[in-house]
Design a protein around this motif. Structure first.
Motif, short mmCIF file in Angstrom:
data_model
loop_
_atom_site.label_atom_id
_atom_site.label_comp_id
_atom_site.label_asym_id
_atom_site.label_seq_id
_atom_site.Cartn_x
_atom_site.Cartn_y
_atom_site.Cartn_z
N LEU A 1 -48.09 -111.34 19.51
CA LEU A 1 -49.00 -112.40 19.49
C LEU A 1 -50.55 -111.89 19.60
O LEU A 1 -51.09 -112.47 20.23
CB LEU A 1 -48.71 -113.56 20.36
CG LEU A 1 -47.35 -114.24 20.30
CD1 LEU A 1 -47.07 -115.26 21.12
CD2 LEU A 1 -47.07 -114.86 18.61
N LEU A 2 -50.81 -111.08 18.83
CA LEU A 2 -52.25 -110.48 18.63
C LEU A 2 -52.94 -110.99 17.59
O LEU A 2 -52.39 -111.05 16.41
CB LEU A 2 -52.06 -108.90 18.69
CG LEU A 2 -51.36 -108.20 19.70
CD1 LEU A 2 -51.30 -106.79 19.75
CD2 LEU A 2 -52.10 -108.48 21.11
N ASN A 3 -54.22 -111.28 17.83
CA ASN A 3 -55.08 -111.58 16.59
C ASN A 3 -55.24 -110.18 15.54
O ASN A 3 -55.05 -108.95 16.25
CB ASN A 3 -56.37 -111.89 17.01
CG ASN A 3 -56.18 -113.22 17.71
OD1 ASN A 3 -55.54 -114.30 17.36
ND2 ASN A 3 -56.80 -113.58 19.15
N MET B 1 -45.52 -109.18 16.57
CA MET B 1 -45.77 -110.62 15.81
C MET B 1 -46.95 -110.82 15.88
O MET B 1 -47.89 -110.99 16.97
CB MET B 1 -45.09 -111.67 16.74
CG MET B 1 -45.29 -113.19 16.12
SD MET B 1 -44.50 -113.53 14.60
CE MET B 1 -42.98 -113.51 15.04
N GLY B 2 -47.79 -111.04 14.72
CA GLY B 2 -49.18 -111.29 14.65
C GLY B 2 -49.72 -112.62 14.06
O GLY B 2 -48.86 -113.28 13.61
N TYR B 3 -50.84 -113.04 14.69
CA TYR B 3 -51.41 -114.27 13.90
C TYR B 3 -52.21 -113.72 12.78
O TYR B 3 -53.11 -113.16 12.75
CB TYR B 3 -52.39 -114.86 15.17
CG TYR B 3 -52.06 -115.44 16.22
CD1 TYR B 3 -51.30 -116.53 16.14
CD2 TYR B 3 -52.02 -114.79 17.65
CE1 TYR B 3 -50.70 -117.20 17.48
CE2 TYR B 3 -51.66 -115.35 18.87
CZ TYR B 3 -50.89 -116.52 18.66
OH TYR B 3 -50.23 -117.14 19.78
N GLY B 4 -51.79 -114.57 11.75
CA GLY B 4 -52.33 -113.93 10.26
C GLY B 4 -52.66 -115.10 9.40
O GLY B 4 -52.84 -115.25 8.35
N GLY B 5 -53.12 -116.25 10.06
CA GLY B 5 -53.62 -117.54 9.47
C GLY B 5 -52.50 -118.43 9.02
O GLY B 5 -52.46 -119.11 8.01
N GLY B 6 -51.48 -118.47 9.63
CA GLY B 6 -50.26 -119.21 9.12
C GLY B 6 -50.25 -120.74 9.90
O GLY B 6 -49.21 -121.39 9.91
N GLY B 7 -51.11 -121.26 10.17
CA GLY B 7 -51.54 -122.66 10.35
C GLY B 7 -51.27 -122.63 11.96
O GLY B 7 -51.50 -121.65 12.69
N GLU B 8 -51.43 -123.82 12.55
CA GLU B 8 -51.39 -124.11 13.98
C GLU B 8 -49.86 -125.01 14.30
O GLU B 8 -49.54 -125.71 13.59
CB GLU B 8 -52.58 -124.81 14.25
CG GLU B 8 -53.98 -124.22 14.05
CD GLU B 8 -55.21 -124.77 14.22
OE1 GLU B 8 -55.20 -125.97 14.47
OE2 GLU B 8 -56.44 -124.33 14.19
N ILE B 9 -49.78 -125.03 15.40
CA ILE B 9 -48.85 -125.53 16.23
C ILE B 9 -48.76 -127.18 15.66
O ILE B 9 -47.70 -127.79 15.04
CB ILE B 9 -48.55 -125.74 17.65
CG1 ILE B 9 -48.11 -124.31 18.03
CG2 ILE B 9 -47.48 -126.62 18.20
CD1 ILE B 9 -48.17 -124.01 19.70
N ARG B 10 -49.88 -127.89 15.79
CA ARG B 10 -49.88 -129.28 15.52
C ARG B 10 -50.04 -129.56 13.95
O ARG B 10 -49.85 -130.54 13.31
CB ARG B 10 -50.89 -129.77 16.01
CG ARG B 10 -50.84 -129.81 17.66
CD ARG B 10 -52.09 -130.84 18.29
NE ARG B 10 -51.62 -130.78 19.84
CZ ARG B 10 -52.84 -131.30 20.45
NH1 ARG B 10 -53.96 -131.84 20.00
NH2 ARG B 10 -52.55 -131.28 21.84
N SER B 11 -50.42 -128.51 13.15
CA SER B 11 -50.85 -128.67 11.79
C SER B 11 -50.23 -127.65 10.98
O SER B 11 -51.02 -126.47 11.12
CB SER B 11 -52.21 -128.87 11.41
OG SER B 11 -52.63 -129.07 10.21
#
Length: 283
Positions: free
Chosen positions: A66-68, A84-94
């Motif tokens: 979970l790295l930016n 596991m990376g953050y790549g613009g896959g949305g958010e938990i709520r949306s």
């Protein structure tokens, strides 16, 4: 086919690179390595990332989770990768269950996934989003459509998009992908080797239990795991209810080759708690 071959060649080159070969330089604790263990960055956010990488490598970790995007390259200096990376896959709520989010997520993945492949990032995360008045059937249809828009990007670059299973009982009220059965139905319809579920043991113990049978029967659709003691998302110790040795042995028995990332909030000395978790799960 050309892109797939190119991706495979790039991955092979990356695995053999001097940067990744430095892992043994930092590792001081030998591990069985039947479980490739990682740790989630946000649980140790007060610690510099460089320190977490160095000390994690010494414990026998293989990756940081979970790295930016601007952090993806850091673990490589210590013989690790971003699992596991953050790549613009949305958010938990949306997330994927709303059609209006699809274009933005696709645009982000078209930029981030090629970079993830270049830097050896195994997975990028996405979310179903909250129900917010959408039925589970409508949400399923929308989520399948959204993942179908982006699955070829992942397939072409050898990176897996993982949609996380979260609990809607305690931590994420209204979250749609809150049961394995619903998530598996999505995976079956998308039917891509590069679109999987992130099975968070903490969340699924809260929602449905029956962990070992569920993991064993659905392993084809599971691309990544998270840990966390239940209740409270703390240490994997005798104050919580999950039999972690049993769960890890079940994962090993499936021949799962991905990562298991520790995602718990330490209540004691953080690195000691992490090391204890790594030792416990080294089955």
């Amino acid at each position: 086919m050309i892109r797939r071959v190119a991706s495979e060649v790039a991955a092979a080159s990356l695995a053999a690179s001097p940067v990744l070969s430095r892992a043994s330089e930092f590792r001081t604790t030998p591990r069985k390595d039947r479980i490739r263990q990682s740790v989630s960055r946000w649980c140790y956010e007060k610690m510099p990332l460089e320190e977490l990488c160095k000390k994690g490598a010494a414990m026998g970790l293989k990756a940081i989770d979970l790295l930016n995007e601007d952090e993806w390259e850091v673990p490589r200096r210590y013989g690790l990768v971003c699992s596991m990376g953050y790549g613009g896959g949305g958010e938990i709520r949306s997330g994927m269950n709303r059609v209006e989010n699809h274009a933005k997520i696709e645009e982000a993945f078209r930029k981030s996934i090629p970079r993830a492949a270049k830097l050896g990032v195994a997975n990028v995360i996405t979310f179903s989003g909250n129900r917010g008045g959408i039925s589970d059937e409508e949400g399923l249809k929308n989520t399948v459509a959204g993942l179908n828009r982006v699955k070829k990007i992942a397939e072409d670059h050898g990176v897996t998009i993982c949609m996380e299973l979260l609990n809607s009982k305690v931590d994420h009220k209204g979250y749609m992908c809150d049961h394995t059965d619903w998530g598996v139905r999505v995976m079956e319809e998308v039917n891509s080797p590069r679109v999987k579920l992130l099975y968070d043991v903490y969340h699924m113990q809260i929602m449905e239990g029956d962990l070992i049978r569920t993991i064993t029967e659905n392993i084809a659709w599971l691309g990544h795991f998270h840990t966390g003691g239940v209740p409270g998302r703390h240490e994997l110790d005798d104050a919580q209810e999950v039999n972690w040795v049993g769960v890890m042995r079940a994962i090993v028995a499936t021949k799962f080759s991905g990562y298991v990332a520790h995602e718990f909030l330490p209540t004691r000395e953080p690195l000691r708690s992490l090391k204890e978790a790594v030792e416990l799960c080294d089955v």
